[in-house]
Design a protein around this motif. Structure first.
Motif, PDB file in Angstrom:
ATOM      1  N   ALA A 173      -6.137   1.938  -2.856  1.00  0.00           N
ATOM      2  CA  ALA A 173      -6.166   1.136  -4.086  1.00  0.00           C
ATOM      3  C   ALA A 173      -4.806   0.508  -4.361  1.00  0.00           C
ATOM      4  O   ALA A 173      -4.713  -0.679  -4.717  1.00  0.00           O
ATOM      5  CB  ALA A 173      -6.601   2.000  -5.260  1.00  0.00           C
ATOM      6  N   ALA A 174      -3.746   1.289  -4.194  1.00  0.00           N
ATOM      7  CA  ALA A 174      -2.397   0.772  -4.447  1.00  0.00           C
ATOM      8  C   ALA A 174      -2.034  -0.344  -3.466  1.00  0.00           C
ATOM      9  O   ALA A 174      -1.484  -1.386  -3.866  1.00  0.00           O
ATOM     10  CB  ALA A 174      -1.376   1.908  -4.352  1.00  0.00           C
ATOM     11  N   LEU A 175      -2.347  -0.152  -2.195  1.00  0.00           N
ATOM     12  CA  LEU A 175      -2.028  -1.170  -1.185  1.00  0.00           C
ATOM     13  C   LEU A 175      -2.842  -2.446  -1.412  1.00  0.00           C
ATOM     14  O   LEU A 175      -2.317  -3.558  -1.279  1.00  0.00           O
ATOM     15  CB  LEU A 175      -2.295  -0.620   0.218  1.00  0.00           C
ATOM     16  CG  LEU A 175      -1.337   0.476   0.710  1.00  0.00           C
ATOM     17  CD1 LEU A 175      -1.804   1.031   2.050  1.00  0.00           C
ATOM     18  CD2 LEU A 175       0.090  -0.061   0.811  1.00  0.00           C
ATOM     19  N   THR A 176      -4.121  -2.288  -1.746  1.00  0.00           N
ATOM     20  CA  THR A 176      -4.966  -3.459  -2.007  1.00  0.00           C
ATOM     21  C   THR A 176      -4.449  -4.237  -3.203  1.00  0.00           C
ATOM     22  O   THR A 176      -4.360  -5.474  -3.170  1.00  0.00           O
ATOM     23  CB  THR A 176      -6.418  -3.019  -2.259  1.00  0.00           C
ATOM     24  OG1 THR A 176      -6.907  -2.305  -1.117  1.00  0.00           O
ATOM     25  CG2 THR A 176      -7.317  -4.211  -2.530  1.00  0.00           C
ATOM     26  N   THR A 177      -4.099  -3.517  -4.261  1.00  0.00           N
ATOM     27  CA  THR A 177      -3.589  -4.166  -5.469  1.00  0.00           C
ATOM     28  C   THR A 177      -2.296  -4.928  -5.188  1.00  0.00           C
ATOM     29  O   THR A 177      -2.142  -6.099  -5.574  1.00  0.00           O
ATOM     30  CB  THR A 177      -3.348  -3.126  -6.572  1.00  0.00           C
ATOM     31  OG1 THR A 177      -4.572  -2.442  -6.861  1.00  0.00           O
ATOM     32  CG2 THR A 177      -2.827  -3.783  -7.839  1.00  0.00           C
ATOM     33  N   ALA A 178      -1.373  -4.269  -4.503  1.00  0.00           N
ATOM     34  CA  ALA A 178      -0.085  -4.908  -4.213  1.00  0.00           C
ATOM     35  C   ALA A 178      -0.266  -6.138  -3.335  1.00  0.00           C
ATOM     36  O   ALA A 178       0.345  -7.191  -3.574  1.00  0.00           O
ATOM     37  CB  ALA A 178       0.848  -3.899  -3.544  1.00  0.00           C
ATOM     38  N   THR A 179      -1.105  -6.027  -2.321  1.00  0.00           N
ATOM     39  CA  THR A 179      -1.320  -7.140  -1.399  1.00  0.00           C
ATOM     40  C   THR A 179      -1.939  -8.340  -2.102  1.00  0.00           C
ATOM     41  O   THR A 179      -1.480  -9.493  -1.950  1.00  0.00           O
ATOM     42  CB  THR A 179      -2.227  -6.703  -0.236  1.00  0.00           C
ATOM     43  OG1 THR A 179      -1.623  -5.596   0.443  1.00  0.00           O
ATOM     44  CG2 THR A 179      -2.449  -7.854   0.737  1.00  0.00           C
ATOM     45  N   LEU A 180      -2.994  -8.098  -2.896  1.00  0.00           N
ATOM     46  CA  LEU A 180      -3.681  -9.200  -3.558  1.00  0.00           C
ATOM     47  C   LEU A 180      -2.823  -9.830  -4.655  1.00  0.00           C
ATOM     48  O   LEU A 180      -2.857 -11.048  -4.854  1.00  0.00           O
ATOM     49  CB  LEU A 180      -5.008  -8.724  -4.122  1.00  0.00           C
ATOM     50  CG  LEU A 180      -6.063  -8.361  -3.061  1.00  0.00           C
ATOM     51  CD1 LEU A 180      -7.344  -7.884  -3.724  1.00  0.00           C
ATOM     52  CD2 LEU A 180      -6.362  -9.562  -2.166  1.00  0.00           C
ATOM     53  N   LEU A 181      -2.052  -9.025  -5.369  1.00  0.00           N
ATOM     54  CA  LEU A 181      -1.178  -9.583  -6.392  1.00  0.00           C
ATOM     55  C   LEU A 181      -0.105 -10.466  -5.758  1.00  0.00           C
ATOM     56  O   LEU A 181       0.248 -11.528  -6.296  1.00  0.00           O
ATOM     57  CB  LEU A 181      -0.530  -8.474  -7.209  1.00  0.00           C
ATOM     58  CG  LEU A 181      -1.425  -7.775  -8.241  1.00  0.00           C
ATOM     59  CD1 LEU A 181      -0.657  -6.680  -8.958  1.00  0.00           C
ATOM     60  CD2 LEU A 181      -1.971  -8.781  -9.258  1.00  0.00           C
TER      61      LEU A 181
END
Length: 393
Positions: A173-181
């Motif tokens: 979740a953290a990696l997905t959030t950081a990447t998409l942001l």
């Protein structure tokens, strides 16, 4: 639901106000987003950057108008949810009750779900929960996608089993959030302008705090003072700020209670992640300064996920949610004028709807809390053994 949407010009169906949200507001934002920018300085834009992806999605169906494409995609998402619930319900030790609840419960909101993007948001949270038993990483990805659209789907990860599952889900979740942001920041202008608008919100007349203000002013014989702002009818005048701050304090208390449950829980069942997500969203909903009718889509969806498992503790909560959902559509759009005017009929409707939600939230969290205790007779050693088994899958 489709028939109601095509006939929503009637007064009891909102005089066209429900479908206007898509054809005017969403379509207007679509025009801004497709030029590489998020709405800036728009008080009605209060959503995280991921909402832009949902509002741009009708472009995938170029042969239709924006309104037609939006409704079509919402219906496809609804079908995907029903299929996922039905498939989950056919597994061993599972139930088709979740699919039945979704199919029967969503139409209680009349045509509202087809003209809001809450079905899409709820789909992310539901798929996150349903995938948790198979892949913690996939669960984390879907929770992050939902959180980037409307924040609350992040609560789907609250009840993940301790150990490898939690690490995998939360890391993904953290990696997905950081990447998409990072991607959104690179491609669009003003992706975080929504934070300014969200902070200025007051007390919506449909919230629990709004019900308190309505009843207090009716009892005191004082006139209602409301104003349309930030996309909703909100109270203005004395004591509104106090009620708004009280709502924020209650939200903080709800978060503290959920964190305490997470730290003290010693027992996990296959349904614990589902039950925790429903309890968390219920608590955050009833303490919110805003409780719009479409919020009920979230609760119906999470209750449906709970009912796919025979281990759920939330079975008595589901009827309360369905009852509150039915009352919500009587309040809006049918008798919304009564609520805005603060008549006794409007007061009764809001007291009933919000009273049902409070009862559901208290019952949900109480049952979640009790389910986390060790089995009687198991003792401390047994709880440590159970914890060791969870850590090792």
């Amino acid at each position: 639901m489709l028939w109601l949407l095509t006939h929503d010009r009637y007064a009891l169906l909102g005089s066209g106000g429900v479908s206007r949200e898509v054809s005017r507001l969403y379509h207007g934002w679509y025009g801004v987003l497709r030029h590489g920018a998020f709405p800036s300085g728009d008080r009605l834009w209060q959503y995280p950057p991921g909402a832009g992806g949902v509002l741009l999605s009708p472009a995938l169906l170029p042969g239709l108008t924006y309104f037609q494409a939006f409704v079509t995609l919402t219906l496809l998402t609804d079908a995907l949810i029903a299929l996922a619930l039905a498939r989950a319900g056919t597994r061993p030790d599972r139930s088709l009750g979740g699919a039945a609840l979704w199919v029967a419960g969503l139409p209680l909101l009349l045509h509202i779900p087809l003209a809001r993007y809450d079905v899409q948001v709820t789909a992310f949270a539901m798929l996150s929960l349903l995938l948790l038993g198979r892949s913690g990483r996939a669960s984390g990805v879907f929770a992050a996608l939902g959180a980037l659209v409307k924040v609350w789907p992040a609560l789907a990860l609250l009840g993940t089993p301790r150990g490898r599952t939690t690490r995998a889900a939360w890391t993904a979740a953290a990696l997905t959030t950081a990447t998409l942001l990072a991607l959104v920041t690179a491609l669009f202008r003003a992706p975080f302008d929504f934070l300014r608008q969200q902070g200025g919100r007051g007390v919506q007349i449909e919230s629990l705090g709004g019900t308190v203000l309505i009843l207090a002013r009716r009892a005191a014989g004082r006139p209602m003072r409301t104003r349309y702002q930030y996309g909703a009818v909100e109270f203005v005048g004395p004591h509104v700020r106090t009620v708004a701050l009280s709502s924020l304090a209650l939200t903080a208390l709800a978060f503290a209670l959920l964190l305490l449950w997470r730290l003290r829980a010693r027992r996990w069942t296959p349904a614990t992640p589902y039950d925790a997500a429903l309890a968390a969203v219920l608590l955050f909903t009833v303490t919110s300064r805003v409780i719009s009718p479409q919020y009920m889509v979230w609760l119906v969806g999470l209750a449906a996920v709970c009912l796919t498992s025979r281990h759920t503790t939330q079975r008595p909560v589901a009827p309360l949610i369905l009852a509150a959902t039915a009352v919500s559509t009587v309040e809006f759009p049918a008798y919304y004028a009564e609520v805005v005017a603060g008549t006794w009929a409007g007061c009764a409707l809001m007291s009933l709807r919000n009273g049902l939600l409070v009862c559901a939230a208290v019952l949900s969290f109480t049952r979640l809390w009790r389910s986390g205790r060790p089995v009687p007779g198991q003792g401390l050693a047994g709880s440590w053994t159970g914890g060791w088994r969870l850590l090792n899958g």
